[in-house]
Design a protein around this motif. Structure first.
Motif, PDB file in Angstrom:
ATOM      1  N   ASP A 115       0.843  -1.191   0.000  1.00 48.51           N
ATOM      2  CA  ASP A 115       0.000   0.000   0.000  1.00 48.51           C
ATOM      3  C   ASP A 115       0.880   1.243   0.000  1.00 48.51           C
ATOM      4  O   ASP A 115       1.142   1.816   1.044  1.00 48.51           O
ATOM      5  N   LYS A 117       0.197   4.134  -1.307  1.00 48.87           N
ATOM      6  CA  LYS A 117      -0.558   5.339  -1.645  1.00 48.87           C
ATOM      7  C   LYS A 117      -0.176   6.498  -0.731  1.00 48.87           C
ATOM      8  O   LYS A 117       0.105   6.307   0.450  1.00 48.87           O
ATOM      9  N   CYS A 118      -0.196   7.701  -1.294  1.00 46.75           N
ATOM     10  CA  CYS A 118       0.058   8.900  -0.499  1.00 46.75           C
ATOM     11  C   CYS A 118      -1.067   9.044   0.530  1.00 46.75           C
ATOM     12  O   CYS A 118      -2.248   9.050   0.165  1.00 46.75           O
ATOM     13  N   SER A 122      -4.876   9.928  -0.480  1.00 44.26           N
ATOM     14  CA  SER A 122      -5.302   8.539  -0.679  1.00 44.26           C
ATOM     15  C   SER A 122      -4.976   8.026  -2.080  1.00 44.26           C
ATOM     16  O   SER A 122      -5.689   7.190  -2.626  1.00 44.26           O
ATOM     17  N   GLY A 123      -3.927   8.552  -2.671  1.00 43.66           N
ATOM     18  CA  GLY A 123      -3.475   8.037  -3.959  1.00 43.66           C
ATOM     19  C   GLY A 123      -4.045   8.737  -5.176  1.00 43.66           C
ATOM     20  O   GLY A 123      -3.689   8.421  -6.304  1.00 43.66           O
ATOM     21  N   SER A 124      -4.948   9.725  -4.961  1.00 45.57           N
ATOM     22  CA  SER A 124      -5.574  10.380  -6.114  1.00 45.57           C
ATOM     23  C   SER A 124      -4.646  11.408  -6.763  1.00 45.57           C
ATOM     24  O   SER A 124      -4.792  11.744  -7.931  1.00 45.57           O
ATOM     25  N   CYS A 136       2.840  14.619  -2.276  1.00 46.62           N
ATOM     26  CA  CYS A 136       3.289  13.668  -3.307  1.00 46.62           C
ATOM     27  C   CYS A 136       3.461  14.353  -4.656  1.00 46.62           C
ATOM     28  O   CYS A 136       3.777  13.693  -5.653  1.00 46.62           O
ATOM     29  N   GLY A 140       0.567  10.652  -6.286  1.00 45.25           N
ATOM     30  CA  GLY A 140      -0.333   9.715  -5.613  1.00 45.25           C
ATOM     31  C   GLY A 140       0.396   8.636  -4.830  1.00 45.25           C
ATOM     32  O   GLY A 140      -0.227   7.779  -4.213  1.00 45.25           O
ATOM     33  N   ARG A 141       1.720   8.655  -4.857  1.00 41.73           N
ATOM     34  CA  ARG A 141       2.499   7.633  -4.161  1.00 41.73           C
ATOM     35  C   ARG A 141       3.157   8.252  -2.934  1.00 41.73           C
ATOM     36  O   ARG A 141       3.560   9.407  -2.941  1.00 41.73           O
TER      37      ARG A 141
END
Ligand SMILES: [Zn+2]
Length: 182
Positions: A115, A117-118, A122-124, A136, A140-141
């Motif tokens: 997982d 994700k940033c 939340s990865g968006s 990020c 998104g990371r």
């Protein structure tokens, strides 16, 4: 359905009788066979990544699968670190420092791979008001953690994890294809 979906369906299926659910059983059999071929780690990676729900939360609380995955993965990282001579293990102090490094790299790479994700977006990659996420920079990371040499080794190990999973999925998918009536 791709292999990951079918496998997920199979491990979540409560009825594995070989009639109406025979597809589910097929996926499990294929995974078991691929498991043997891949010395276990690939199947476990697939199981933890696809079937154990919200990975980040589980990584913190720990589940049986994840605990054994982390144990096996740490052993693998120690082996790789030694083979690739990440650290010179001359003295007892060196050996102790090396063990700590291997463990950090194993834990960070596995957590990031499961997982990465940033947490801010939340990865968006975007904020709620549609601006680029600052932490990020829109990627998104999240960061794998650590710095310099340690960070690079962790990222190498993330690639190795991805490679292991891809190889596992390819083997399992090939076995599913080779079965009649699938
Ligand atoms: Zn972000």
């Amino acid at each position: 359905m791709g292999f990951a979906d079918r496998y997920l369906h199979a491990v979540n299926s409560s009825d594995l009788r070989d009639d109406e659910h025979h597809h589910a059983t097929d996926a499990l059999c294929a995974a078991a066979l691929a498991n043997v071929a891949g010395a276990g780690l690939g199947a476990l990676l697939s199981r933890v990544k696809y079937a154990d729900g919200t990975q980040h939360r589980l990584f913190e609380s720990g589940t049986a699968n994840l605990a054994s995955l982390l144990r096996i993965w740490t052993e693998r990282v120690i082996q790789k670190g030694r083979e690739r001579k990440w650290v010179k293990e001359g003295s007892a102090w060196d050996a102790q420092a090396a063990q700590a490094l291997y463990r950090r790299v194993a834990e960070r790479s596995l957590a990031y791979w499961l997982d990465g994700k940033c947490p801010a977006c939340s990865g968006s990659g975007n904020t709620l008001d549609r601006r680029i996420c600052v932490p990020c920079k829109g990627a998104g990371r999240s960061e794998v953690g650590g710095a310099g040499f340690e960070r690079e080794r962790a990222l190498d190990m993330v690639s190795d994890l991805e490679g292991l999973l891809q190889a596992h999925n390819a083997r399992a998918a090939a076995m599913l294809r080779s079965q009649p009536d699938v």
